[in-house]
Design a protein around this motif. Sequence first.
Motif: not given
Length: 156
Positions: A31-59
């Motif tokens: 939730d804290r990560l979502t809020e921080a990213v939303g404040r920094a670059i949020g918008g309806p046409n924004t996407c941020v993905l975080v993946g592990d070392s195998k490319g699997r989505l973690v957030w």
Amino acid sequence: MRAAAVLALLAATGLGLAACAPKLPAGVDGDRLTEAVGRAIGGPNTCVLVGDSKGRLVWRAGGYITCARQLPSCQGTTTTAQTVLEGAIGKPPRFASCPTGTGGANTVGWAMGPAPIADGRPDRRLTYVAVMEGERALPGREVQERVERAFEKAGL
């Protein structure tokens, strides 16, 4: 009655799969990560993905549709955020910006690379991709600076 049993089985299967899915590292508040990213670059046409070392989505920040859109790669092709994430694993940070169509009103800004390591935190070997598209999209370099600061604020 049979329909209820099928729904119960599907629900249990879904919960089981979710339990096996990659997650944010211990100590990182989603939730804290979502809020921080939303404040920094949020918008309806924004996407941020975080993946592990195998490319699997973690957030993910941004809706599935936004993150699955085909957008210009700024290298003459189109791509999705997930494809960019998979290609960014193990590579240095990069950013790019370009028009998304004729007329130049809309642009796309991409940033990708290893998630920065906050002071005192271990290297979690996470990779990110952030993309904005539209008339007011930030350039890739600005996306990179803002999302990386947001990661640090959130303790990623």
